[in-house]
Design an enzyme around this catalytic site. Structure first.
Site, mmCIF file in Angstrom:
data_model
loop_
_atom_site.group_PDB
_atom_site.id
_atom_site.type_symbol
_atom_site.label_atom_id
_atom_site.label_comp_id
_atom_site.label_asym_id
_atom_site.label_seq_id
_atom_site.Cartn_x
_atom_site.Cartn_y
_atom_site.Cartn_z
ATOM 1 N N ARG A 53 0.861 -1.184 0.000
ATOM 2 C CA ARG A 53 0.000 0.000 0.000
ATOM 3 C C ARG A 53 0.891 1.226 0.000
ATOM 4 O O ARG A 53 2.104 1.124 0.151
ATOM 5 C CB ARG A 53 -1.034 -0.001 1.140
ATOM 6 C CG ARG A 53 -0.670 -0.580 2.454
ATOM 7 C CD ARG A 53 0.411 0.154 3.215
ATOM 8 N NE ARG A 53 0.128 1.577 3.318
ATOM 9 C CZ ARG A 53 1.030 2.500 3.532
ATOM 10 N NH1 ARG A 53 2.331 2.185 3.663
ATOM 11 N NH2 ARG A 53 0.719 3.768 3.627
ATOM 12 N N GLY A 54 0.244 2.407 -0.158
ATOM 13 C CA GLY A 54 1.020 3.630 -0.349
ATOM 14 C C GLY A 54 1.085 3.880 -1.850
ATOM 15 O O GLY A 54 1.440 2.976 -2.622
ATOM 16 N N ARG A 88 -7.356 -0.411 -6.920
ATOM 17 C CA ARG A 88 -7.667 0.691 -5.998
ATOM 18 C C ARG A 88 -7.795 1.971 -6.823
ATOM 19 O O ARG A 88 -6.932 2.265 -7.649
ATOM 20 C CB ARG A 88 -6.569 0.838 -4.918
ATOM 21 C CG ARG A 88 -6.491 -0.392 -3.995
ATOM 22 C CD ARG A 88 -5.615 -0.139 -2.788
ATOM 23 N NE ARG A 88 -6.252 0.766 -1.848
ATOM 24 C CZ ARG A 88 -5.604 1.338 -0.823
ATOM 25 N NH1 ARG A 88 -4.313 1.109 -0.641
ATOM 26 N NH2 ARG A 88 -6.250 2.134 0.000
ATOM 27 N N GLN A 191 -2.079 2.520 9.841
ATOM 28 C CA GLN A 191 -0.790 2.641 9.146
ATOM 29 C C GLN A 191 0.218 3.456 9.951
ATOM 30 O O GLN A 191 1.419 3.251 9.839
ATOM 31 C CB GLN A 191 -1.002 3.312 7.768
ATOM 32 C CG GLN A 191 -1.707 2.453 6.747
ATOM 33 C CD GLN A 191 -3.193 2.704 6.735
ATOM 34 O OE1 GLN A 191 -3.785 3.047 7.746
ATOM 35 N NE2 GLN A 191 -3.828 2.526 5.594
ATOM 36 N N ASP A 232 -2.109 10.874 -2.370
ATOM 37 C CA ASP A 232 -2.518 9.825 -3.315
ATOM 38 C C ASP A 232 -2.879 10.393 -4.676
ATOM 39 O O ASP A 232 -2.797 9.695 -5.684
ATOM 40 C CB ASP A 232 -3.685 9.028 -2.740
ATOM 41 C CG ASP A 232 -3.183 8.150 -1.610
ATOM 42 O OD1 ASP A 232 -3.062 8.646 -0.479
ATOM 43 O OD2 ASP A 232 -2.840 6.983 -1.886
#
Ligand code: MRU
Length: 334
Positions: A53-54, A88, A191, A232
């Protein structure tokens, strides 16, 4: 604690296995384990379930994920591009990486594996280089003995290496500055408490975890020299999507006179989005919100809402730190 650890590589290509190698971020901090993805479907599911993720790390993982289809030919690669694009929706780095892989496919005339792997490796290498450059720009914005608050994890493990928000902190420290970090725990997937705390502690940073509900009290009590977060997707006007909770933090920062910085590589910019309204916001499963950390649950007959990201309006952002320099209002990214 001094840093004796090797730099983290959360995403890589395993040449011997011809597979995508991922640090399993779901298992941290309890366990440091790696998994191998041998198929496009495994790579796609690893993005969906947040093994990786990220925003930049998702893009790099997807690029290597495309390589997994190379031996099966062009049609299989096109299907891989489509499947990975459905994982995503918010982090635009994913679509930037897949766009590069598609263009490389279109011009490749030799063995597909060689061409696609070369492109994926370039995406990976450029991300690390970009983070180092933006880190150096960002480091200049921090005083010595800076007290910094960050949200979610925008670190080495969220990128190809070094990190964006945490890359700025690393670069500041490399420049001889001492940095104290507060990390928001970052509900609902933690996170901050799990990943940022683990990553910074591993590197010998002074890091303290708070629940995001504590940020206001912290800012009243302690002078915060900077709030630094990743991103993001950044729209043309500077509106920035990042982990849910970022917007609230920007409002608190304004109320307490703390500069609010976004650190992000160019691959996070979506200049086709005029403003934050054009950014798709992922909504994740109710279950992530229902299940509380101690195993208890929100009552089943009560509704929950679980957006993974929010949008911070450009006017709340003191500066956007990129590898091309530091941008301030009025933003002109052209
Ligand atoms: O849902 P996640 O954990 O993928 O969200 C991550 C973030 O919001 C990060 O702040 C962002 O991707 C920047 S990572 C350099």
């Amino acid at each position: 604690m001094t840093n004796t650890n090797a730099p983290l590589s959360a995403v890589s290509w395993d040449e011997g296995e011809r597979a995508l190698r991922l640090l399993d971020q779901r298992a941290l901090p309890a366990e440091e384990r790696f998994i191998l993805c041998h198929t496009v479907e495994e790579a796609a599911q690893s993005i969906e379930d947040m093994t990786v993720r990220g925003a930049p790390a998702i893009g790099i993982a997807a690029a290597y994920g495309v390589v997994l289809a190379a031996d099966a030919g062009r049609e299989a690669v096109r299907s891989a591009l489509d499947r990975l694009a459905r994982t995503r929706p918010t982090a635009v780095n994913l679509f930037a990486a897949l766009g590069r892989m598609r263009r490389r496919l279109d011009i490749a005339d030799g063995p597909l594996l060689v061409a696609l792997l070369e492109e994926a490796r370039s995406i990976h290498r450029e991300d690390v280089e970009g983070n180092r450059r933006l880190g150096a720009f960002g480091a200049k914005l921090l005083p010595d003995k800076a007290v910094v608050l960050t949200h979610c994890n925008a670190g080495a493990i969220a990128t190809g290496g070094h990190g964006t928000a945490l890359g700025v902190l690393r670069s500041a420290r490399e420049a001889g500055k001492s940095i104290k970090v507060y990390a928001d725990e970052t509900r609902p997937l933690f996170q901050g408490a799990r990943l940022t705390a683990w990553e910074l502690n591993r590197d010998g940073f002074d890091v303290t975890v708070i629940a995001e509900g504590m940020a206001g009290a912290l800012m009243r009590r302690t002078k915060i020299d900077a709030v630094i977060v990743g991103a993001d997707r950044i729209a043309r006007n500077g509106d920035t999507a990042n982990k849910i909770g970022t917007y609230g933090l920007s409002v608190l920062a304004a109320a307490h006179g703390a500069p609010f910085y976004v650190a992000a590589p160019w691959s996070t910019f979506d200049l086709s989005a005029a403003s934050g309204v054009d950014i798709p916001i992922e909504e994740r499963s109710e279950e992530e919100m229902r299940l509380l950390p101690d195993g208890r649950r929100v009552p089943d007959d009560v509704r929950v809402w679980n957006p993974a990201f929010d949008v911070t309006p450009a006017e709340n952002i003191a500066a956007i730190i990129t590898e091309r320099g530091v941008f301030r209002l009025p933003y002109d990214f052209a």
